[in-house]
Scaffold this active site. Structure first.
Site, PDB file in Angstrom:
ATOM      1  N   ASP A 129       0.880  -1.166   0.000  1.00  0.00           N
ATOM      2  CA  ASP A 129       0.000   0.000   0.000  1.00  0.00           C
ATOM      3  C   ASP A 129       0.919   1.217   0.000  1.00  0.00           C
ATOM      4  O   ASP A 129       1.708   1.405   0.926  1.00  0.00           O
ATOM      5  CB  ASP A 129      -0.863  -0.047   1.281  1.00  0.00           C
ATOM      6  CG  ASP A 129      -1.783   1.154   1.385  1.00  0.00           C
ATOM      7  OD1 ASP A 129      -1.662   2.084   0.564  1.00  0.00           O
ATOM      8  OD2 ASP A 129      -2.626   1.149   2.301  1.00  0.00           O
ATOM      9  N   TYR A 167     -10.556  14.052  -8.860  1.00  0.00           N
ATOM     10  CA  TYR A 167      -9.410  13.495  -9.578  1.00  0.00           C
ATOM     11  C   TYR A 167      -8.601  14.617 -10.256  1.00  0.00           C
ATOM     12  O   TYR A 167      -7.374  14.695 -10.102  1.00  0.00           O
ATOM     13  CB  TYR A 167      -9.930  12.501 -10.611  1.00  0.00           C
ATOM     14  CG  TYR A 167      -8.900  11.883 -11.522  1.00  0.00           C
ATOM     15  CD1 TYR A 167      -7.932  11.020 -11.024  1.00  0.00           C
ATOM     16  CD2 TYR A 167      -8.936  12.125 -12.901  1.00  0.00           C
ATOM     17  CE1 TYR A 167      -7.014  10.421 -11.882  1.00  0.00           C
ATOM     18  CE2 TYR A 167      -8.021  11.529 -13.753  1.00  0.00           C
ATOM     19  CZ  TYR A 167      -7.062  10.687 -13.248  1.00  0.00           C
ATOM     20  OH  TYR A 167      -6.162  10.098 -14.090  1.00  0.00           O
TER      21      TYR A 167
END
Ligand code: AKB
Length: 317
Positions: free
Chosen positions: A52, A142
């Site tokens: 991660d 985004y």
């Protein structure tokens, strides 16, 4: 020479970038990581570590223990998913970038690739041949995260000498692995459904024109930028790079030339609103001048390659 680490290696770009890096540097010089524990079959030969990118400590340990000198940071939530997971998109897209930029700032790695997107532009940007430097007021999480990321890349280059390089990818079209969570994903889904069902319902309206690129061009652009000499690069935020541009109607007609019974329907959803704020085409003269960028694939060659490759996958499976 240190190893090349791809973060987010199981995604649409990651799988293909891994294969290209193996070709360029050799299998022992490439490492794949993804938050998903198991890598897809196409990249199963390469060393893989579940990771991660938000886990600083594991990232640092991997970079040191594997002697990594270059990171390709592809882990991100794309435009459509990010609108549904606002906070986690911002967190992943920004904190992931800081974790990697800080490794470079502290001298643990030499070079970083981080993708930006045409999504950094917004409704107030010029729509046709959108310039490299112009009004950029993105209206999606985004787009905001990519624009902020670009500013931070330039900041880290100017203030700490971090060699970070970036491209504003358009929608990417590929067959080896499917995209997930983007507004431009229709231009990949359409091929799978055309071959499976003979029809497709587009979530973008028929006349929405967007910049797009075939994956081979995108990977080549990434490689050319990463191999360009430092002195030639005049953009340290992110380069516009052009491939082609088309509307759902135009790609549908091109598919019909090869699959005459193909039927295309339209049912625009929230992704249509996102697409309405993006450019139709971009001006990539900085990329052309600085590192000689030139795309190879147009709509016709993209459609014939996609149909050919996906039909073969259906036969094999
Ligand atoms: C998306 O649609 O979100 C991406 C992109 C254009 O960055 N493919």
């Amino acid at each position: 020479m240190g190893k090349k680490l791809v973060i987010g290696s199981s995604g649409q770009i990651g799988t293909e970038l891994i294969l290209d890096l193996i070709n360029t540097y050799g299998i022992n010089q490439v490492i794949a990581t993804d938050i998903k524990a198991t890598p897809p079959d196409v990249i199963k030969e390469v060393d893989f570590f579940p990771l991660d990118v938000l886990d600083n400590e594991n990232l640092f340990n991997l970079v040191k223990s594997q002697n990594v000198d270059e990171i390709y940071l592809l882990a991100a939530l794309l435009s459509a998913t990010a609108e549904k997971k606002v906070q986690s998109a911002w967190n992943l897209n920004m904190k992931g970038l800081f974790n990697v930029l800080d490794l470079a700032k502290e001298g643990h790695i030499k070079k970083v690739f981080w993708p930006s997107s045409i999504a950094i532009f917004g409704a107030s940007s010029p729509k046709v041949l959108t310039p490299q430097k112009t009004i950029a007021e993105p209206s999606t999480v985004y787009g905001i995260s990519k624009l902020a990321g670009e500013r931070w890349c330039e900041y880290y280059y100017n203030n700490y000498g971090v060699d970070v390089r970036s491209l504003r990818y358009p929608g990417l079209i590929s067959y080896k692995s499917e995209p997930g969570g983007g507004t431009t994903d229709y231009a990949v889904d359409i091929f799978h459904q055309a071959l499976k069902k003979g029809s497709y319902t587009s979530f973008l309206a028929e006349d929405i024109r967007l910049p797009m690129m075939y994956m081979d061009d995108a990977i080549r652009a990434t490689k050319e930028l990463m191999l360009a000499s430092k002195e030639d690069l005049t953009i340290r935020s992110s380069y516009n790079v052009n491939g082609m541009n088309f509307t759902p109607n135009e790609i549908g007609l091109q598919i019909k030339k090869l699959l005459p019974d193909f039927k295309l329907n339209f049912k625009p959803d929230f992704r249509n609103e996102i697409a309405l704020t993006w450019p139709e085409s971009t001006d990539d003269s900085f990329a052309q001048n600085d590192w000689n960028w030139k795309p190879i694939f147009d709509l016709e060659s993209t459609v014939s390659t996609m149909i050919n490759k996906i039909s073969k996958q259906f036969i094999i499976n």
